[in-house]
Design a protein around this motif. Sequence first.
Motif, PDB file in Angstrom:
ATOM      1  N   GLY A 140       1.703  -2.892  13.134  1.00 37.53           N
ATOM      2  CA  GLY A 140       2.620  -1.843  12.725  1.00 37.53           C
ATOM      3  C   GLY A 140       2.216  -0.456  13.158  1.00 37.53           C
ATOM      4  N   ALA A 141       2.641   0.533  12.357  1.00 38.26           N
ATOM      5  CA  ALA A 141       2.429   1.941  12.679  1.00 38.26           C
ATOM      6  C   ALA A 141       0.943   2.282  12.742  1.00 38.26           C
ATOM      7  CB  ALA A 141       3.131   2.812  11.654  1.00 38.26           C
TER       8      ALA A 141
ATOM      9  N   VAL B  69       0.859  -1.182   0.000  1.00 35.02           N
ATOM     10  CA  VAL B  69       0.000   0.000   0.000  1.00 35.02           C
ATOM     11  C   VAL B  69       0.894   1.230   0.000  1.00 35.02           C
ATOM     12  CG1 VAL B  69      -1.816   1.258   1.202  1.00 35.02           C
ATOM     13  CG2 VAL B  69      -1.764  -1.252   1.290  1.00 35.02           C
ATOM     14  N   PRO B  70       1.087   1.879  -1.146  1.00 29.99           N
ATOM     15  CA  PRO B  70       1.925   3.081  -1.180  1.00 29.99           C
ATOM     16  C   PRO B  70       1.464   4.106  -0.153  1.00 29.99           C
ATOM     17  CG  PRO B  70       1.354   2.390  -3.404  1.00 29.99           C
ATOM     18  CD  PRO B  70       0.531   1.553  -2.472  1.00 29.99           C
ATOM     19  N   GLY B  71       2.402   4.553   0.674  1.00 31.67           N
ATOM     20  CA  GLY B  71       2.066   5.488   1.731  1.00 31.67           C
ATOM     21  C   GLY B  71       1.404   4.844   2.926  1.00 31.67           C
ATOM     22  N   GLY B  72       1.252   3.526   2.904  1.00 29.98           N
ATOM     23  CA  GLY B  72       0.601   2.824   3.996  1.00 29.98           C
ATOM     24  C   GLY B  72       1.488   2.696   5.224  1.00 29.98           C
ATOM     25  N   ALA B  73       0.905   2.172   6.278  1.00 30.25           N
ATOM     26  CA  ALA B  73       1.612   2.031   7.549  1.00 30.25           C
ATOM     27  C   ALA B  73       2.721   0.993   7.434  1.00 30.25           C
ATOM     28  CB  ALA B  73       0.640   1.637   8.646  1.00 30.25           C
ATOM     29  N   ALA B  74       3.829   1.253   8.115  1.00 33.49           N
ATOM     30  CA  ALA B  74       4.914   0.275   8.176  1.00 33.49           C
ATOM     31  C   ALA B  74       4.519  -0.852   9.114  1.00 33.49           C
ATOM     32  CB  ALA B  74       6.192   0.941   8.667  1.00 33.49           C
ATOM     33  N   LEU B  75       4.612  -2.079   8.617  1.00 36.34           N
ATOM     34  CA  LEU B  75       4.353  -3.252   9.446  1.00 36.34           C
ATOM     35  C   LEU B  75       5.667  -3.678  10.104  1.00 36.34           C
ATOM     36  CD1 LEU B  75       1.997  -5.242   7.046  1.00 36.34           C
ATOM     37  CD2 LEU B  75       1.370  -3.708   8.936  1.00 36.34           C
ATOM     38  N   ARG B  76       5.624  -3.874  11.426  1.00 38.37           N
ATOM     39  CA  ARG B  76       6.863  -4.096  12.180  1.00 38.37           C
ATOM     40  C   ARG B  76       6.972  -5.484  12.801  1.00 38.37           C
ATOM     41  NH1 ARG B  76       9.726   0.398  12.526  1.00 38.37           N
ATOM     42  NH2 ARG B  76       8.718   2.398  12.116  1.00 38.37           N
TER      43      ARG B  76
ATOM     44  N   LEU C 140       2.542  -0.179  16.848  1.00 35.91           N
ATOM     45  CA  LEU C 140       2.767  -1.486  17.454  1.00 35.91           C
ATOM     46  C   LEU C 140       4.042  -2.079  16.869  1.00 35.91           C
ATOM     47  CD1 LEU C 140      -0.905  -2.809  17.306  1.00 35.91           C
ATOM     48  CD2 LEU C 140       0.302  -1.866  19.295  1.00 35.91           C
ATOM     49  N   ASN C 141       4.918  -2.543  17.742  1.00 40.72           N
ATOM     50  CA  ASN C 141       6.248  -2.989  17.315  1.00 40.72           C
ATOM     51  C   ASN C 141       6.384  -4.495  17.133  1.00 40.72           C
ATOM     52  OD1 ASN C 141       7.476  -0.389  17.247  1.00 40.72           O
ATOM     53  ND2 ASN C 141       7.508  -0.410  19.498  1.00 40.72           N
ATOM     54  N   GLN C 142       5.576  -5.274  17.834  1.00 44.11           N
ATOM     55  CA  GLN C 142       5.740  -6.729  17.727  1.00 44.11           C
ATOM     56  C   GLN C 142       4.477  -7.434  18.197  1.00 44.11           C
ATOM     57  OE1 GLN C 142       6.691  -9.303  16.091  1.00 44.11           O
ATOM     58  NE2 GLN C 142       8.846  -8.662  16.288  1.00 44.11           N
ATOM     59  N   VAL C 143       4.317  -8.673  17.730  1.00 36.76           N
ATOM     60  CA  VAL C 143       3.183  -9.512  18.099  1.00 36.76           C
ATOM     61  C   VAL C 143       3.686 -10.926  18.330  1.00 36.76           C
ATOM     62  CG1 VAL C 143       2.657  -9.939  15.653  1.00 36.76           C
ATOM     63  CG2 VAL C 143       0.878 -10.275  17.388  1.00 36.76           C
ATOM     64  N   TRP C 144       3.080 -11.622  19.303  1.00 32.17           N
ATOM     65  CA  TRP C 144       3.461 -12.996  19.630  1.00 32.17           C
ATOM     66  C   TRP C 144       2.328 -13.633  20.419  1.00 32.17           C
ATOM     67  CZ3 TRP C 144       3.779 -15.554  24.255  1.00 32.17           C
ATOM     68  CH2 TRP C 144       4.381 -16.832  24.229  1.00 32.17           C
ATOM     69  N   GLY C 145       2.215 -14.928  20.336  1.00 26.33           N
ATOM     70  CA  GLY C 145       1.171 -15.613  21.098  1.00 26.33           C
ATOM     71  C   GLY C 145       1.513 -17.059  21.366  1.00 26.33           C
ATOM     72  N   THR C 146       0.665 -17.694  22.159  1.00 25.50           N
ATOM     73  CA  THR C 146       0.828 -19.118  22.448  1.00 25.50           C
ATOM     74  C   THR C 146      -0.114 -19.966  21.602  1.00 25.50           C
ATOM     75  OG1 THR C 146      -0.797 -19.014  24.246  1.00 25.50           O
ATOM     76  CG2 THR C 146       1.518 -18.607  24.806  1.00 25.50           C
ATOM     77  N   ASP C 147      -1.280 -19.391  21.240  1.00 27.10           N
ATOM     78  CA  ASP C 147      -2.251 -20.070  20.382  1.00 27.10           C
ATOM     79  C   ASP C 147      -3.217 -19.023  19.856  1.00 27.10           C
ATOM     80  OD1 ASP C 147      -4.525 -19.766  22.317  1.00 27.10           O
ATOM     81  OD2 ASP C 147      -3.245 -21.093  23.526  1.00 27.10           O
ATOM     82  N   ALA C 148      -4.219 -19.455  19.113  1.00 33.09           N
ATOM     83  CA  ALA C 148      -5.136 -18.521  18.464  1.00 33.09           C
ATOM     84  C   ALA C 148      -5.939 -17.689  19.449  1.00 33.09           C
ATOM     85  CB  ALA C 148      -6.085 -19.289  17.536  1.00 33.09           C
ATOM     86  N   ARG C 149      -6.074 -18.146  20.690  1.00 41.99           N
ATOM     87  CA  ARG C 149      -6.872 -17.434  21.688  1.00 41.99           C
ATOM     88  C   ARG C 149      -6.027 -16.686  22.712  1.00 41.99           C
ATOM     89  NH1 ARG C 149     -11.784 -21.701  23.130  1.00 41.99           N
ATOM     90  NH2 ARG C 149     -12.543 -21.953  20.974  1.00 41.99           N
TER      91      ARG C 149
END
Length: 636
Positions: A458-459, A437-444, A482-491
């Motif tokens: 992301g941004a 997406v030109p000009g879109g948010a940076a995904l981090r 938002l800088n990062q995402v992590w989880g243990t399972d879908a919930r």
Amino acid sequence: MNPAWTHRVEVSLAALLGLILGACVAPLSLDDRSCPCGDGWTCCEATQMCVQPGATCQQSQQPPAVAPTLCLDENWCWENPTPHAHYYRAVWASAPNDVWAVGAPGMATHWDGQNWKIHRSATDQSLLALFGTGPEDVWAVGREGAVVRWNGKAWQAVGTGLTQLLLAVWGSSPEDIWVVGSGGALLHWNGTDWSRPPDALPHYYTGIWGFAPDDVRVISAEGNVWRWNGQAWVPEPGFASDRVWSLSGAEGVLWALDEKVDEGIWRVLRFVKGEWQVVHEERRRFTSIAALSADEAWVAGPEGAALHIGPEGIALNFLDVPENLAHVWASREAGLWMVGDSGQVMRKTDTGWVSMREGASKTVLGGWELNAAEAWSCGEQGMLLRWREGAWSTLASGTGAALHDVWGASPEEVWAVGAEETIVRSDGTAAALRRHVPGGAALRGIWGSGPTDIWAVGAQGRILHYDGQDWSVRESPTSVTLNQVWGTDARNVWAVGELGTLLHHDGTTWKVVSLEKPTRQAFRDVWGTGPDDVWVVGAQGSIRHFDGKRWETPVPFAKGELVGIWGTGPSDLYVLEAGEELVQGIPKAFTNLHHYDGKTWKGAAVPYGGRFNALWGAGKEPRIGGAGGSILHYQP
């Protein structure tokens, strides 16, 4: 303020310092000791190393290189690029299969004609100049008076009493070595003693070159020249300069490279028939010159620029590398070599210049490991790397956008996210752009519980989800990056970001999590071993831990930016700290790796400097990635 006037003030201050320090360095007796130690230093018999007063001699000499050959010490090994990604400032060669390069603190790199080896340089200072009289007698000098010598087996720290910035070294034999630098630093080694010639003047010396023991020239930053005739230093014709960068010679003819600061001009000069003549002028920041003959020389410069001056004329070459080239060495016996930033080494062959560095060189921004045999990393300008069969290889990502993070469901399904909402997918052999997406948010950050449940953040609080078919934008409870995402399972998925932002997804909606001890510091990364063991790290040593019921604030163990967290279990956790500190008023980057054993945190500096941004796994051991394509593997 006029730059040239500022430079002259700096030179004058350096000269004054030289007058003060001069009395401290002459003479420096060795008392018949076998290694070249200055007065007050001790030569250790077992190691042949000079140690400062009060220091203890080691019982045995350290090995000249560690195995495997690209390891820096018993813990840290380079994976990309090879031999490494740190800067060089000088190169010297006695033959095509005996080449040394130095620069970054703590390391000296050697080419034997087949392979590179990284050696300990016996100093934690940057080394700026290099010269040898043979394969078993090589000298390097640098900051804070650093002088080291290769004796054919190991690098030795050489005590001279100097503390100035040392900029050049030259010698005709192991019993005839000259060292020069700022503050009037001018010392001679005769195989037994270090001494300062009584008639040496307190100038800012930037270069030295000789043709025989009684035919040596030294040059100052202002272009003053003196000749050593075997008995004394006598003045010779010089030239007016704001900054002399380099001095070289061949077949009895001297060459020099200087800068006219006000005009923004770099000049190549040659000493012919008793006077200096300007051979060429260039508005390009050249830094080093090497003479091949009386009428041929090469000059190293910025962004892969190399200037050739010869009987046929003058030609500006671009060597197809982006790095600044800091130094050039030339001889009929060893050939032509250039070194520069990010571990770049160039060699002149019959077919042209070739790079001796292998591997990607863009800054690493993220990494992910499937298992010990399969890992990925990503970085600036669309860099995408895959670790397989013990080596990193580059995949064309289909984008020039910076890729900030990478994650995979399997070796055949790997995703990378980056600037302008860029999403790239790889099947393990090729990669393709799936969203931009030109000009879109940076995904981090990116993470998934499986191939049909993948999250990217992301941004501007941007949250995207992949269901196995399409990527879609999901409602976000924040507009903070938002800088990062992590989880243990879908919930049970967590996301972290700026201003102490912490989000949780329960399988249905994203919600803001309120901390008992809120912070405005940015959170950079999140990782855990299970629902009741989740860690968050961030700016200024910020750290939080979730035990399944509440978020606790452990006692901080660092003050810098905690940029990454990874581990193998509750009692085997690593945190990467990056920061900057002032050393003698000059900002200096540092990186520390901290380990948690389930009870306490213990930190150690990542050796030899450099900026690192990412932490991920290598089986049961951690990797870190950073500037210049650096990927290091830590072996506890």
